[in-house]
Design a protein around this motif. Structure first.
Motif, PDB file in Angstrom:
ATOM      1  N   GLU B 224      10.989 -13.797   2.163  1.00 21.75           N
ATOM      2  CA  GLU B 224       9.929 -14.752   2.490  1.00 21.75           C
ATOM      3  C   GLU B 224       8.758 -14.082   3.191  1.00 21.75           C
ATOM      4  N   MET B 225       9.078 -13.121   4.049  1.00 21.46           N
ATOM      5  CA  MET B 225       8.038 -12.522   4.892  1.00 21.46           C
ATOM      6  C   MET B 225       7.471 -11.243   4.296  1.00 21.46           C
ATOM      7  N   ALA B 226       7.966 -10.849   3.126  1.00 22.03           N
ATOM      8  CA  ALA B 226       7.444  -9.622   2.510  1.00 22.03           C
ATOM      9  C   ALA B 226       5.998  -9.850   2.098  1.00 22.03           C
ATOM     10  N   PRO B 227       5.128  -8.852   2.293  1.00 19.95           N
ATOM     11  CA  PRO B 227       3.734  -9.037   1.884  1.00 19.95           C
ATOM     12  C   PRO B 227       3.655  -9.183   0.359  1.00 19.95           C
ATOM     13  N   PRO B 228       2.687  -9.947  -0.164  1.00 21.68           N
ATOM     14  CA  PRO B 228       2.595 -10.119  -1.614  1.00 21.68           C
ATOM     15  C   PRO B 228       2.325  -8.791  -2.325  1.00 21.68           C
ATOM     16  N   LEU B 229       2.857  -8.664  -3.524  1.00 23.29           N
ATOM     17  CA  LEU B 229       2.680  -7.414  -4.274  1.00 23.29           C
ATOM     18  C   LEU B 229       1.215  -7.268  -4.679  1.00 23.29           C
ATOM     19  N   PRO B 230       0.693  -6.036  -4.705  1.00 26.99           N
ATOM     20  CA  PRO B 230      -0.687  -5.854  -5.188  1.00 26.99           C
ATOM     21  C   PRO B 230      -0.772  -6.202  -6.678  1.00 26.99           C
ATOM     22  N   GLU B 231      -1.968  -6.543  -7.133  1.00 28.54           N
ATOM     23  CA  GLU B 231      -2.196  -6.992  -8.518  1.00 28.54           C
ATOM     24  C   GLU B 231      -1.567  -6.049  -9.548  1.00 28.54           C
ATOM     25  N   ALA B 232      -1.769  -4.724  -9.347  1.00 32.56           N
ATOM     26  CA  ALA B 232      -1.338  -3.728 -10.334  1.00 32.56           C
ATOM     27  C   ALA B 232       0.179  -3.703 -10.499  1.00 32.56           C
ATOM     28  N   ALA B 233       0.890  -4.005  -9.407  1.00 31.83           N
ATOM     29  CA  ALA B 233       2.350  -3.898  -9.436  1.00 31.83           C
ATOM     30  C   ALA B 233       3.011  -5.128 -10.055  1.00 31.83           C
ATOM     31  N   ARG B 234       2.251  -6.210 -10.269  1.00 34.65           N
ATOM     32  CA  ARG B 234       2.856  -7.459 -10.772  1.00 34.65           C
ATOM     33  C   ARG B 234       3.224  -7.334 -12.251  1.00 34.65           C
TER      34      ARG B 234
END
Lengths: 221, 234
Positions: B224-234
């Motif tokens: 829940e608290m993990a920072p969102p993945l950067p665009e490139a990694a999605r």
């Protein structure tokens, strides 16, 4: 103390502009008292015996309405956050709100008494002592109720959540207030009223101090 | 103090399973002695044998709520989310045990008192505790923000826990039927052995379940608290 005074003045302004809400809650409490009597039937002896319980149940149910709406104005446009940034002390904000809720519930309780007397043929032998019990019981409902109201107001399903959290907690208030009211109405040959009033006062003292202490943590997030 | 420490990655579930297995063995041994070896009670006959799980369940339910209360205080003081995970696990475990306690009590009360339920202080206090902590679990489900959820439920747990003795005394004044607590001096040895074995059995089972549930709560929190993945990694 100056902050508490300012917060109390704010509560006074809020309450004086929301008289319609108070009236609506009073009508709700009166309707509840009327409906409860249908569960027992037109047996006056039985109605007199259960009248104190019904009075407190009506007040408890009505209290969820007043408490649930008590932070409405503060939540609009994030006014509570603004007050905390002033910085207003959370302590003053809590006690002003809890005192306002207490006064509102006490007035509501007092207003329901004549209706109870009329509907249930209850005897009112010591009105001043009854006022004291209503004040002590309302204080027991308003202290935890105000704290839970600020939490549940920001959560989903707040109308369900507030009674779910508050009702089990105020069991001692309900027991002591109903017992004390019964003793005042039906007679107190053993002079037990003092111990029930003491239980109410103890509950009030613990919850008014504990909730005041914890309110800062609830609103600072 | 504002919550600052994110839930770190918890260790594997091995310790939890070991506690669970040890607890299950103890409970099985204690229950066997209680059901087949211990003598019948002179007044209640065999009905009393439910006490070998009922009394240990009561002790451990209180222990679970006490641990939940301690974890709630620790979370508010330290702001470390591992205490929030422990708090969640302990309150859930306490609710399960309190629910079991009410059911066992009702099963025992029917043949002994002639009713399923009585408004006695300990029964009523357990029921109130059960509902108060269910309310706290509901609060946790209805708040999305992990920081608010942890803080608010910790505050609610502290208030509910402090309320328990007042509930007990208020109901005791109101009505009383339940017998007084037994102490080792009033219980003879053949009755005491299965009682203590089961008490430790349920204690280890509870500790195992709390350990495993804490692990799940910490894994959920770290997700829940993990920072969102950067665009490139999605």
């Amino acid at each position: 103390m100056r902050q508490l005074g300012a917060a109390l003045y704010k509560e006074w302004l809020l309450q004086s502009r929301a008289l319609a809400q108070l009236l609506a809650v009073l009508v709700f409490g009166a309707t509840a008292l009327l409906l409860f009597s249908f569960a027992v039937g037109p047996n006056y002896e039985l109605l007199r015996a259960v009248a104190p319980g019904f009075l407190w149940l009506a007040l408890l149910l009505s209290s969820t309405l007043t408490l649930a709406e008590s932070f409405q104005a503060e939540m609009e446009h994030r006014a509570l956050e603004g007050q905390l940034l002033l910085p207003a002390s959370p302590w003053a904000l809590y006690y002003a709100k809890a005192l306002a809720n207490w006064l509102q519930l006490t007035l509501l309780g007092v207003a329901l008494v004549p209706l109870m007397v009329a509907l249930y043929d209850a005897r009112l032998s010591r009105p001043l002592a009854l006022l004291g019990v209503i004040a002590l019981g309302s204080a027991g409902l308003s202290a935890p109720g105000t704290l839970y109201a600020v939490m549940t107001h920001q959560a989903r399903s707040r109308q369900t959540l507030l009674p779910l959290l508050l009702f089990p907690l105020v069991v001692p208030v309900l027991i002591a207030a109903v017992k004390a009211t019964s003793l005042l109405m039906l007679g107190d040959p053993m002079e037990q009223i003092g111990s029930w009033a003491l239980l109410l006062a103890t509950f009030d003292a613990i919850h008014w101090s504990l909730c005041g202490l914890l309110f800062g943590r609830v609103v600072e997030e | 103090m504002a919550p600052s420490v994110l839930a770190g990655r918890p260790s594997g579930p091995g310790a939890g399973y070991a506690l669970l297995a040890f607890g299950a063995v103890l409970l099985a041994v204690g229950s066997y002695i209680g059901l087949f070896v211990a003598p019948s009670e002179s007044f209640m006959g065999d009905v009393y044998r439910i006490m070998y799980v009922h009394v240990p369940t009561a002790w451990n339910a209180l222990l679970a709520f006490t641990f939940g209360f301690g974890s709630a205080v620790a979370f508010l003081l330290k702001g470390d989310f591992k205490w929030d995970a422990r708090h969640e696990a302990a309150v859930e475990m306490g609710v399960v045990l309190a629910g079991l306690l009410c059911c066992q009590g009702a099963i025992w009360a029917r043949p002994t008192w002639g009713v399923w339920w009585d408004w006695d202080p300990r029964l009523t206090t357990t029921a109130v505790m059960f509902f108060a902590f269910i309310g706290i679990l509901a609060l946790r489900r209805f708040v999305e923000d992990p920081v608010k959820r942890a803080t608010w439920s910790a505050v609610a747990t502290i208030i509910a826990y402090v309320d328990v003795p007042i509930v007990y005394f208020s109901v005791r004044w109101w009505n009383s039927l339940h017998q007084m607590q037994s102490s080792p001096e009033t219980v003879s040895a053949p009755f005491l052995i299965p009682l203590r074995t089961n008490a430790f059995g349920i204690l280890f089972l509870m500790a195992g379940l709390i350990t495993l549930r804490t692990r799940i709560a910490r894994l959920r929190l770290s997700q829940e608290m993990a920072p969102p993945l950067p665009e490139a990694a999605r």
